[in-house]
Design a protein around this motif. Structure first.
Motif, short mmCIF file in Angstrom:
data_model
loop_
_atom_site.label_atom_id
_atom_site.label_comp_id
_atom_site.label_asym_id
_atom_site.label_seq_id
_atom_site.Cartn_x
_atom_site.Cartn_y
_atom_site.Cartn_z
N SER A 1 -14.73 1.18 8.72
CA SER A 1 -14.85 1.39 7.27
C SER A 1 -13.49 1.50 6.59
O SER A 1 -13.40 1.37 5.36
CB SER A 1 -15.67 2.65 6.98
OG SER A 1 -14.97 3.83 7.35
N VAL A 2 -12.42 1.71 7.36
CA VAL A 2 -11.10 1.81 6.76
C VAL A 2 -10.69 0.51 6.09
O VAL A 2 -9.84 0.50 5.18
CB VAL A 2 -10.06 2.23 7.82
CG1 VAL A 2 -9.69 1.04 8.73
CG2 VAL A 2 -8.79 2.78 7.18
N ARG B 1 0.47 4.47 -0.59
CA ARG B 1 -0.08 5.83 -0.51
C ARG B 1 0.78 6.75 0.36
O ARG B 1 0.97 7.93 0.03
CB ARG B 1 -1.52 5.78 0.01
CG ARG B 1 -2.52 5.38 -1.05
CD ARG B 1 -3.89 5.11 -0.49
NE ARG B 1 -3.93 3.84 0.23
CZ ARG B 1 -5.05 3.16 0.46
NH1 ARG B 1 -6.22 3.63 0.03
NH2 ARG B 1 -5.02 2.02 1.12
N ASN C 1 -5.53 9.07 7.64
CA ASN C 1 -6.89 8.55 7.50
C ASN C 1 -7.82 9.55 6.81
O ASN C 1 -8.96 9.78 7.23
CB ASN C 1 -7.45 8.14 8.88
CG ASN C 1 -6.80 6.86 9.36
OD1 ASN C 1 -6.61 5.92 8.61
ND2 ASN C 1 -6.43 6.83 10.64
N ARG C 2 -7.29 10.12 5.70
CA ARG C 2 -8.05 11.06 4.90
C ARG C 2 -7.86 10.74 3.42
O ARG C 2 -6.79 10.27 3.01
CB ARG C 2 -7.60 12.51 5.15
CG ARG C 2 -7.93 13.04 6.55
CD ARG C 2 -7.30 14.40 6.75
NE ARG C 2 -7.59 14.93 8.07
CZ ARG C 2 -8.58 15.76 8.35
NH1 ARG C 2 -9.40 16.16 7.37
NH2 ARG C 2 -8.77 16.22 9.57
N GLU C 3 -8.89 11.06 2.63
CA GLU C 3 -8.75 10.91 1.18
C GLU C 3 -7.60 11.78 0.69
O GLU C 3 -7.43 12.93 1.13
CB GLU C 3 -10.05 11.33 0.49
CG GLU C 3 -11.17 10.33 0.64
CD GLU C 3 -10.86 9.01 -0.04
OE1 GLU C 3 -9.99 8.96 -0.93
OE2 GLU C 3 -11.49 8.00 0.33
N GLY C 4 -6.81 11.24 -0.22
CA GLY C 4 -5.64 11.94 -0.70
C GLY C 4 -4.42 11.76 0.18
O GLY C 4 -3.33 12.23 -0.16
N ASP D 1 0.88 -1.16 0.00
CA ASP D 1 0.00 0.00 0.00
C ASP D 1 0.92 1.21 0.00
O ASP D 1 1.47 1.58 1.04
CB ASP D 1 -0.91 -0.02 1.23
CG ASP D 1 -1.77 1.22 1.37
OD1 ASP D 1 -1.69 2.12 0.51
OD2 ASP D 1 -2.53 1.29 2.36
N PHE E 1 -4.05 5.59 5.04
CA PHE E 1 -4.98 5.01 6.00
C PHE E 1 -4.28 3.99 6.88
O PHE E 1 -3.39 3.26 6.43
CB PHE E 1 -6.16 4.35 5.28
CG PHE E 1 -7.01 5.33 4.52
CD1 PHE E 1 -8.07 5.97 5.13
CD2 PHE E 1 -6.73 5.62 3.19
CE1 PHE E 1 -8.84 6.88 4.44
CE2 PHE E 1 -7.50 6.53 2.49
CZ PHE E 1 -8.55 7.16 3.11
N ARG F 1 -10.45 0.40 2.44
CA ARG F 1 -9.35 1.14 1.80
C ARG F 1 -8.11 0.27 1.60
O ARG F 1 -7.16 0.70 0.95
CB ARG F 1 -8.96 2.33 2.67
CG ARG F 1 -10.12 3.21 3.08
CD ARG F 1 -10.68 3.95 1.90
NE ARG F 1 -11.66 4.95 2.32
CZ ARG F 1 -12.29 5.77 1.50
NH1 ARG F 1 -12.03 5.71 0.21
NH2 ARG F 1 -13.17 6.63 1.95
#
Length: 268
Positions: free
Chosen positions: A176-177, A142, A163-166, A140, A169, A180
């Motif tokens: 709900s994570v 990101r 833990n934010r879009e862009g 991952d 996580f 992702r």
């Protein structure tokens, strides 16, 4: 079947925040591995009465149980259930909305006679060795892709990218994570070995560039996880006096799980 697990704290005077386990069902049909790398909390404790090792032990324990006992439930759903169970155990006493509530990176793998499933969340690594000797890193990425300016301070990270879009996580209190995470399934007869590494052990490749992922897998096969961790520690000690200092910890908790899968059984 060969399984080896090593987990060493970065500082012997502090608790190890990693978690690792291998689960082998009594049926003898398959197994699973779980590796978590706990995120070191801020000095104010992140709104939680509990330590990061408390969190990783409970989340890791739940994942170890669920990956074995519920073989037909996808790994992302199991991570969601384990996060809910762990959050429920301290929601009444702690502020789980704090951006630094206890959290961890996650690597899961589960194998059966027909398939190998995987899940990776944040910057730990899962290495897969194919039966033809090819090594693949399932990552991952990101966090690695973020510009250094976005990671300048912990406060900036917490306010803008954790833990934010862009951003990136980790497994904290929000189930709900799990959606992702990087997930997938591989044919069982194409996989010979698996290795899960927290970033403290993956430094051999990612920070010190002593080899690539294929070299890392070859080292694990030949000498085992303890040799890899000892090599990382030697590199960290040699690097400690260099200028300018590197960002991050001089020594980090380092965990490796290495599994050589037995040949898949022939079709019935």
């Amino acid at each position: 079947m060969r399984t080896e697990l090593v987990s060493e704290p970065g500082d012997p005077g502090r608790p190890n925040e990693d978690f690792a386990s291998v689960g082998l069902p009594a049926s003898g049909q398959g197994g699973s591995l779980v590796v978590l790398d706990g995120v070191t909390p801020p000095e104010d404790g992140g709104g939680c009465l509990h330590s990061v090792p408390w969190f990783t032990a409970r989340l890791g324990g739940a994942l170890t149980e669920l990956t074995v006992s519920l073989p037909d439930v996808p790994l992302a759903e199991l991570l969601s259930r384990a996060l809910t169970r762990t959050a429920d155990s301290h929601a009444a006493t702690c502020d789980l909305s704090h951006p630094r509530t206890p959290q961890a990176t996650v690597v899961l793998a589960r194998w059966s006679p027909g398939s190998v499933e995987y899940l990776v969340l944040s910057d730990s690594a899962l290495l897969v060795e194919s039966t033809d000797g090819t090594a693949t890193a399932l990552l991952d990425d990101r966090l690695a892709l973020l510009p250094r300016s976005a990671l300048a301070t912990d406060a900036l990270v917490d306010a803008t990218v954790r833990n934010r879009e862009g951003g990136f996580f980790t497994a904290a209190a929000d189930p709900s994570v799990a959606a992702r995470a990087v997930t997938g399934t591989l044919p069982r007869d194409g996989v010979r070995a698996l290795a899960a590494l927290t970033d403290g052990a993956a430094r051999w490749v990612e920070r010190f560039h002593e080899g690539d992922w294929a070299d890392c897998l070859a080292l694990l096969r030949a000498e085992g996880p303890r040799s890899l961790v000892h090599r990382v520690r030697a590199l960290e000690r040699a690097d400690a006096d260099r200028l300018p200092p590197r960002r991050g910890k001089t020594h980090d908790d380092a965990t490796v799980v290495y599994v050589e899968l037995p040949p898949s059984p022939p079709p019935a």
